[in-house]
Write a protein that holds these residues in place. Structure first.
Motif, mmCIF file in Angstrom:
data_model
loop_
_atom_site.group_PDB
_atom_site.id
_atom_site.type_symbol
_atom_site.label_atom_id
_atom_site.label_comp_id
_atom_site.label_asym_id
_atom_site.label_seq_id
_atom_site.Cartn_x
_atom_site.Cartn_y
_atom_site.Cartn_z
ATOM 1 N N TYR A 52 0.851 -1.186 0.000
ATOM 2 C CA TYR A 52 0.000 0.000 0.000
ATOM 3 C C TYR A 52 0.886 1.234 0.000
ATOM 4 O O TYR A 52 1.927 1.251 0.646
ATOM 5 C CB TYR A 52 -0.885 0.017 1.248
ATOM 6 C CG TYR A 52 -1.833 -1.147 1.296
ATOM 7 C CD1 TYR A 52 -3.131 -1.025 0.822
ATOM 8 C CD2 TYR A 52 -1.435 -2.373 1.812
ATOM 9 C CE1 TYR A 52 -4.007 -2.098 0.856
ATOM 10 C CE2 TYR A 52 -2.304 -3.455 1.849
ATOM 11 C CZ TYR A 52 -3.582 -3.310 1.367
ATOM 12 O OH TYR A 52 -4.441 -4.373 1.394
ATOM 13 N N ILE A 80 -3.782 7.353 -3.599
ATOM 14 C CA ILE A 80 -3.841 6.135 -2.805
ATOM 15 C C ILE A 80 -3.575 4.962 -3.740
ATOM 16 O O ILE A 80 -4.257 4.796 -4.750
ATOM 17 C CB ILE A 80 -5.225 5.947 -2.141
ATOM 18 C CG1 ILE A 80 -5.610 7.181 -1.314
ATOM 19 C CG2 ILE A 80 -5.251 4.675 -1.321
ATOM 20 C CD1 ILE A 80 -4.713 7.441 -0.128
ATOM 21 N N TYR A 81 -2.585 4.165 -3.389
ATOM 22 C CA TYR A 81 -2.192 3.021 -4.204
ATOM 23 C C TYR A 81 -2.452 1.755 -3.398
ATOM 24 O O TYR A 81 -1.989 1.623 -2.269
ATOM 25 C CB TYR A 81 -0.701 3.128 -4.545
ATOM 26 C CG TYR A 81 -0.200 1.998 -5.389
ATOM 27 C CD1 TYR A 81 -0.093 2.128 -6.762
ATOM 28 C CD2 TYR A 81 0.156 0.792 -4.814
ATOM 29 C CE1 TYR A 81 0.372 1.081 -7.542
ATOM 30 C CE2 TYR A 81 0.619 -0.258 -5.588
ATOM 31 C CZ TYR A 81 0.719 -0.109 -6.940
ATOM 32 O OH TYR A 81 1.166 -1.148 -7.703
ATOM 33 N N THR A 82 -3.207 0.832 -3.979
ATOM 34 C CA THR A 82 -3.500 -0.440 -3.321
ATOM 35 C C THR A 82 -2.851 -1.579 -4.109
ATOM 36 O O THR A 82 -2.570 -1.426 -5.300
ATOM 37 C CB THR A 82 -5.022 -0.663 -3.203
ATOM 38 O OG1 THR A 82 -5.602 -0.597 -4.506
ATOM 39 C CG2 THR A 82 -5.667 0.382 -2.304
ATOM 40 N N ASN A 85 -2.435 -2.612 -8.344
ATOM 41 C CA ASN A 85 -2.428 -1.508 -9.298
ATOM 42 C C ASN A 85 -1.108 -1.489 -10.069
ATOM 43 O O ASN A 85 -0.092 -1.969 -9.590
ATOM 44 C CB ASN A 85 -2.579 -0.166 -8.584
ATOM 45 C CG ASN A 85 -3.980 0.057 -8.058
ATOM 46 O OD1 ASN A 85 -4.938 -0.487 -8.568
ATOM 47 N ND2 ASN A 85 -4.084 0.867 -7.026
ATOM 48 N N ARG A 109 2.044 -5.592 2.747
ATOM 49 C CA ARG A 109 0.778 -6.268 3.071
ATOM 50 C C ARG A 109 0.839 -6.864 4.475
ATOM 51 O O ARG A 109 -0.140 -6.842 5.206
ATOM 52 C CB ARG A 109 0.498 -7.374 2.055
ATOM 53 C CG ARG A 109 0.121 -6.860 0.703
ATOM 54 C CD ARG A 109 -0.128 -8.020 -0.238
ATOM 55 N NE ARG A 109 -0.366 -7.542 -1.573
ATOM 56 C CZ ARG A 109 -1.233 -8.083 -2.396
ATOM 57 N NH1 ARG A 109 -1.935 -9.125 -2.036
ATOM 58 N NH2 ARG A 109 -1.399 -7.602 -3.598
ATOM 59 N N TYR A 123 -11.575 -3.250 2.650
ATOM 60 C CA TYR A 123 -11.925 -3.674 1.300
ATOM 61 C C TYR A 123 -12.845 -2.645 0.649
ATOM 62 O O TYR A 123 -12.650 -2.266 -0.501
ATOM 63 C CB TYR A 123 -12.582 -5.049 1.320
ATOM 64 C CG TYR A 123 -12.968 -5.528 -0.053
ATOM 65 C CD1 TYR A 123 -12.009 -5.963 -0.955
ATOM 66 C CD2 TYR A 123 -14.298 -5.523 -0.453
ATOM 67 C CE1 TYR A 123 -12.365 -6.378 -2.224
ATOM 68 C CE2 TYR A 123 -14.660 -5.946 -1.719
ATOM 69 C CZ TYR A 123 -13.691 -6.373 -2.598
ATOM 70 O OH TYR A 123 -14.044 -6.781 -3.848
ATOM 71 N N SER A 126 -10.836 0.286 -0.236
ATOM 72 C CA SER A 126 -9.955 -0.048 -1.345
ATOM 73 C C SER A 126 -10.689 0.104 -2.676
ATOM 74 O O SER A 126 -10.137 0.603 -3.645
ATOM 75 C CB SER A 126 -9.418 -1.472 -1.188
ATOM 76 O OG SER A 126 -8.660 -1.836 -2.310
ATOM 77 N N ARG A 130 -9.708 2.648 -5.618
ATOM 78 C CA ARG A 130 -9.441 2.201 -6.990
ATOM 79 C C ARG A 130 -10.266 2.975 -8.001
ATOM 80 O O ARG A 130 -9.835 3.227 -9.113
ATOM 81 C CB ARG A 130 -9.715 0.714 -7.140
ATOM 82 C CG ARG A 130 -8.617 -0.111 -6.534
ATOM 83 C CD ARG A 130 -8.838 -1.559 -6.753
ATOM 84 N NE ARG A 130 -7.828 -2.297 -6.017
ATOM 85 C CZ ARG A 130 -7.366 -3.451 -6.378
ATOM 86 N NH1 ARG A 130 -7.819 -4.027 -7.462
ATOM 87 N NH2 ARG A 130 -6.453 -4.055 -5.668
#
Length: 140
Positions: A52, A80-82, A85, A109, A123, A126, A130
């Motif tokens: 993340y 925000i990067y999950t 990606n 993670r 979730y 997230s 996204r």
């Protein structure tokens, strides 16, 4: 034209940051400040990060492709990067490279898992991140 893509571990990400420009919690969390576009070489090709990240732009302007969608990032933008990606920096405003500044927080993670967070809520958030990974935090 050379084209490559790779997966970036937190350790590899950390190795791309000049010494003394970051703080860590073990091997699972990094908080870093970057000052100019030369420090973003690791993102000139498509990259997938196994964790993340949150990017906050303090100064400057660049275009970021995230999952094949382009975002204009400028002062006050939060990205925000999950996991899963794919990101690539496409263009950086070269008019003022010395004024390019941003902060990155990155977590593995495992770090997020060990924090005993509510995964159902995470979730849901997230999915929201996204759909709109780049937001402006400016008052304007």
């Amino acid at each position: 034209m050379e084209s490559k893509s790779y997966t970036l571990s937190l350790e590899t990400f950390q190795s791309q940051i000049p010494n003394g420009r970051y703080r860590t919690i073990g091997n699972d969390f990094v908080l870093a400040g970057l000052d100019h576009h030369g420090e973003m070489e690791f993102m000139k090709y498509p990259v997938r990060f196994n964790g993340y990240m949150a990017f906050y732009c303090l100064e400057g302007r660049f275009t970021l492709d995230l999952n094949l969608k382009s975002y204009e990032v400028s002062e006050g933008s939060l990205i925000i990067y999950t996991p899963g990606n794919i990101a690539q920096v496409r263009a950086i405003d070269d008019k003022a490279p010395k004024n390019f500044k941003f902060i990155i927080a990155a977590a593995s993670r495992e770090f997020i898992t060990s924090a005993n967070l509510d995964f159902n809520k995470m979730y849901e958030e997230s999915i929201i991140a996204r759909e709109n990974p780049c937001i402006s935090l400016n008052d304007k």
